[in-house]
Design an enzyme around this catalytic site. Structure first.
Site, mmCIF file in Angstrom:
data_model
loop_
_atom_site.group_PDB
_atom_site.id
_atom_site.type_symbol
_atom_site.label_atom_id
_atom_site.label_comp_id
_atom_site.label_asym_id
_atom_site.label_seq_id
_atom_site.Cartn_x
_atom_site.Cartn_y
_atom_site.Cartn_z
ATOM 1 N N THR A 74 10.319 4.638 5.406
ATOM 2 C CA THR A 74 9.881 4.387 6.776
ATOM 3 C C THR A 74 10.874 4.909 7.803
ATOM 4 O O THR A 74 12.083 4.991 7.524
ATOM 5 C CB THR A 74 9.691 2.864 6.989
ATOM 6 O OG1 THR A 74 9.622 2.591 8.393
ATOM 7 C CG2 THR A 74 10.856 2.051 6.451
ATOM 8 N N TYR A 123 14.013 -5.327 7.279
ATOM 9 C CA TYR A 123 12.993 -4.474 6.646
ATOM 10 C C TYR A 123 13.535 -3.053 6.472
ATOM 11 O O TYR A 123 13.468 -2.468 5.380
ATOM 12 C CB TYR A 123 11.724 -4.479 7.499
ATOM 13 C CG TYR A 123 10.730 -3.414 7.125
ATOM 14 C CD1 TYR A 123 10.151 -3.389 5.854
ATOM 15 C CD2 TYR A 123 10.362 -2.410 8.032
ATOM 16 C CE1 TYR A 123 9.233 -2.397 5.504
ATOM 17 C CE2 TYR A 123 9.455 -1.426 7.692
ATOM 18 C CZ TYR A 123 8.894 -1.420 6.429
ATOM 19 O OH TYR A 123 8.005 -0.435 6.080
HETATM 20 N N1 LIG Z 1 1.795 0.631 7.557
HETATM 21 C C1 LIG Z 1 2.762 1.379 8.098
HETATM 22 O O1 LIG Z 1 2.696 1.785 9.274
HETATM 23 C C2 LIG Z 1 3.959 1.775 7.268
HETATM 24 C C3 LIG Z 1 4.952 2.566 7.869
HETATM 25 C C4 LIG Z 1 6.063 2.925 7.103
HETATM 26 C C5 LIG Z 1 6.155 2.532 5.766
HETATM 27 N N2 LIG Z 1 5.190 1.752 5.231
HETATM 28 C C6 LIG Z 1 5.337 1.337 3.825
HETATM 29 O O2 LIG Z 1 4.141 1.648 3.125
HETATM 30 C C7 LIG Z 1 3.891 0.687 2.098
HETATM 31 C C8 LIG Z 1 2.496 0.143 2.251
HETATM 32 O O3 LIG Z 1 2.360 -0.479 3.535
HETATM 33 P P1 LIG Z 1 0.984 -1.144 3.957
HETATM 34 O O4 LIG Z 1 0.905 -1.150 5.432
HETATM 35 O O5 LIG Z 1 -0.114 -0.529 3.159
HETATM 36 O O6 LIG Z 1 1.221 -2.647 3.459
HETATM 37 P P2 LIG Z 1 0.187 -3.678 2.784
HETATM 38 O O7 LIG Z 1 0.777 -5.029 2.949
HETATM 39 O O8 LIG Z 1 -1.181 -3.413 3.273
HETATM 40 O O9 LIG Z 1 0.251 -3.270 1.228
HETATM 41 C C9 LIG Z 1 1.295 -3.667 0.369
HETATM 42 C C10 LIG Z 1 0.679 -4.063 -0.958
HETATM 43 O O10 LIG Z 1 1.728 -4.373 -1.881
HETATM 44 C C11 LIG Z 1 1.376 -5.565 -2.587
HETATM 45 N N3 LIG Z 1 2.649 -6.181 -3.019
HETATM 46 C C12 LIG Z 1 3.666 -6.623 -2.232
HETATM 47 N N4 LIG Z 1 4.679 -7.071 -2.984
HETATM 48 C C13 LIG Z 1 4.310 -6.905 -4.286
HETATM 49 C C14 LIG Z 1 4.940 -7.174 -5.534
HETATM 50 N N5 LIG Z 1 6.153 -7.723 -5.601
HETATM 51 N N6 LIG Z 1 4.268 -6.858 -6.677
HETATM 52 C C15 LIG Z 1 3.019 -6.321 -6.634
HETATM 53 N N7 LIG Z 1 2.380 -6.047 -5.471
HETATM 54 C C16 LIG Z 1 3.025 -6.338 -4.306
HETATM 55 C C17 LIG Z 1 0.584 -6.395 -1.591
HETATM 56 O O11 LIG Z 1 -0.248 -7.352 -2.213
HETATM 57 C C18 LIG Z 1 -0.208 -5.299 -0.865
HETATM 58 O O12 LIG Z 1 -1.441 -5.036 -1.527
HETATM 59 C C19 LIG Z 1 4.986 -0.369 2.222
HETATM 60 O O13 LIG Z 1 5.989 -0.069 1.282
HETATM 61 C C20 LIG Z 1 5.505 -0.164 3.645
HETATM 62 O O14 LIG Z 1 6.853 -0.546 3.751
HETATM 63 C C21 LIG Z 1 4.083 1.358 5.943
#
Ligand SMILES: NC(=O)c1ccc[n+]([C@@H]2O[C@H](COP(=O)([O-])OP(=O)(O)OC[C@H]3O[C@@H](n4cnc5c(N)ncnc54)[C@H](O)[C@@H]3O)[C@@H](O)[C@H]2O)c1
Length: 333
Positions: A124, A148
Site C-alpha cells: 500500500t 497499518y
Molecule cells: N482497498 C484498498 O484501497 C487497498 C489499498 C491498498 C492496499 N490494500 C490491501 O489489499 C488487500 C485487500 O484489501 P481489501 O480492501 O480487499 O480488504 P477486505 O477486508 O475486503 O479483504 C480482506 C480479506 O482477507 C480476509 N482475511 C483477513 N485476515 C485473514 C486471515 N488471518 N486469514 C484468512 N483470511 C483473512 C478477510 O476475511 C477478507 O475477506 C489488503 O491486504 C489491503 O491491505 C487495499
C-alpha cells in the site's frame, strides 16, 4: 498445480474486495483459482471462480494441506486487516493478523513443496507516510504514519529477507486508492464499516443517512481539499495477472511496483463525479483535517508500465463512479 497449460493460484483473502476482483481476472486469463479466507471480513458470495477453503492463513494445518492438494504455482496474498483508524486504536490486532500470520503463511510458502512458491503481495501507499515530493515513486522514503502502514512495510521487509535466505520470489504491489467495482456487477466493494470515500459519498447522495464529511478544506491544493490517486479495482486486477506472469517467467527476487494512475482527484472533484453519476446532490459537511492525512498522494507508476507492461484503462473518475454506483444500486435491488 499446472494442469495442461493452466496454472493454479492460491488466493488468500479471496472473499474480500480486491481479492475477489483479482480471482475473476486470474480465472479470465486461464488460471485455476483456489481461495483461502477466514471470512472475518469477507463474504462467501464473492467467491465465484474456484473453491473456497474456510480457514486462517496462520492455521498451518489447513494451509499446508491446501498447498499439498492444489500445488499452487503462485500465492496471491490479500488477507489482512486494512483500516487505518482501527490500526491506530488497536495496533495489536494489526501486528498479529498482518505480520505474525503472514509470517506463518510465508513459512508454508517456502517449505511445503519442493521449492518455494512465489508470492504476490498486496502492499500500500500507506508504507510511504507523508510524501516529500508530489509524485511518489518506489524509491520514495518509507516512514509510515500509522500501524497499518508499518505492518505492510514489515511484510515487504520479510519478503526481501525470505528471498535472500530461502530463494522465495515475490512481487509487492503498492496500491494507491482502490475504487470502483466489476463492470459486470458480479462483485463490488463491501466493507463493514465502510470507510472509503467513494462508497460513503454515493451513500450520502442516495440516502438521507447524513452528509458526506470532507476532512480538510485548507490544504495547499487548488480547491483546498485533499488529492488522491484512485485506481479502478479491475486495473489492479490486471496488474496482478501481469505480475504473476513475470514471477513465473524467471527467478525474480522481492520486486516492488506502485499501482496508481499518476493523476490526482481532489475530494471536491470526486464529489462532483458522484453528482454526475447519481444525478443527485451530495450533502456535504466540512470538517477539520484528520491527523496524518497528507494533502497529496499520487503515484508514479511508470515502473509498472515499463516493466510489467501494465496500463490502467478503467480508472477515469467517471468510470470508477459509474461502476461503484451500479454495484451500490444492485445491492439495493
Ligand atoms: N482497498 C484498498 O484501497 C487497498 C489499498 C491498498 C492496499 N490494500 C490491501 O489489499 C488487500 C485487500 O484489501 P481489501 O480492501 O480487499 O480488504 P477486505 O477486508 O475486503 O479483504 C480482506 C480479506 O482477507 C480476509 N482475511 C483477513 N485476515 C485473514 C486471515 N488471518 N486469514 C484468512 N483470511 C483473512 C478477510 O476475511 C477478507 O475477506 C489488503 O491486504 C489491503 O491491505 C487495499
Amino acid at each position: 498445480m499446472t494442469v495442461g497449460s493452466r496454472k493454479t493460484v492460491l488466493v488468500t483473502g479471496g472473499a474480500g474486495y480486491v481479492g475477489s476482483h483479482c480471482c475473476k481476472e486470474f480465472h479470465r486469463n486461464g488460471w485455476q483459482v483456489v481461495c483461502i479466507d477466514n471470512l472475518s471480513r469477507g463474504r462467501v458470495e464473492a467467491v465465484k471462480w474456484g473453491p473456497l477453503v474456510i480457514g486462517d492463513i496462520a492455521d498451518s494445518e489447513i494451509v499446508d494441506a491446501t498447498i499439498a492438494t492444489h500445488r499452487p504455482d503462485l500465492i496471491a496474498h490479500f488477507a489482512a486487516y486494512a483500516y487505518v483508524g482501527e490500526s491506530v486504536a488497536a495496533p495489536h490486532i494489526y501486528y498479529d493478523n498482518n505480520i505474525c500470520r503472514t509470517n506463518s503463511l510465508l513459512n508454508s510458502a517456502r517449505s511445503v513443496l519442493e521449492k518455494p512458491i512465489p508470492v504476490l503481495f498486496s502492499s500500500t501507499c500507506a508504507t510511504y507516510g507523508h510524501p516529500v515530493q508530489p509524485l511518489i515513486d518506489e524509491r520514495h522514503p518509507q516512514w509510515p504514519i500509522n500501524p497499518y502502514g508499518w505492518s505492510k512495510l514489515v511484510i515487504e521487509r520479510m519478503l526481501s529477507d525470505y528471498a535472500v535466505a530461502y530463494g522465495l520470489p515475490s512481487i509487492a504491489l503498492r496500491y494507491f486508492n482502490a475504487a470502483g467495482a466489476d463492470p459486470d456487477g458480479e462483485i463490488g466493494e463491501v466493507h463493514h464499516p465502510e470507510t472509503h470515500a467513494i462508497p460513503l459519498a454515493i451513500e450520502a447522495s442516495l440516502t438521507d443517512d447524513g452528509p458526506f464529511s470532507v476532512f480538510g478544506t485548507d490544504f495547499n491544493t487548488p480547491d483546498g481539499s485533499a488529492i488522491r490517486d484512485y485506481i479502478h479495482v479491475t486495473d489492479l486486477a490486471s496488474a496482478h495477472v501481469l505480475a504473476a506472469e513475470r514471477l513465473l517467467a524467471g527467478d525474480r527476487r522481492a520486486e516492488v511496483y506502485n499501482l496508481g494512475t499518476g493523476r490526482g482527484t481532489s475530494v471536491l472533484e470526486m464529489i462532483s463525479a458522484v453528482r454526475r453519476a447519481t444525478q443527485r446532490d451530495v450533502p456535504v459537511s466540512m470538517a477539520p483535517r484528520r491527523a496524518g492525512d497528507p494533502a497529496l498522494l499520487i503515484a508514479d507508476a511508470s515502473l509498472a508500465r515499463s516493466v510489467l507492461g501494465w496500463e490502467p484503462t478503467n480508472s477515469s473518475i467517471d468510470q470508477i463512479m459509474m461502476t461503484a454506483l451500479q454495484w451500490r444500486l444492485r445491492a439495493e435491488a
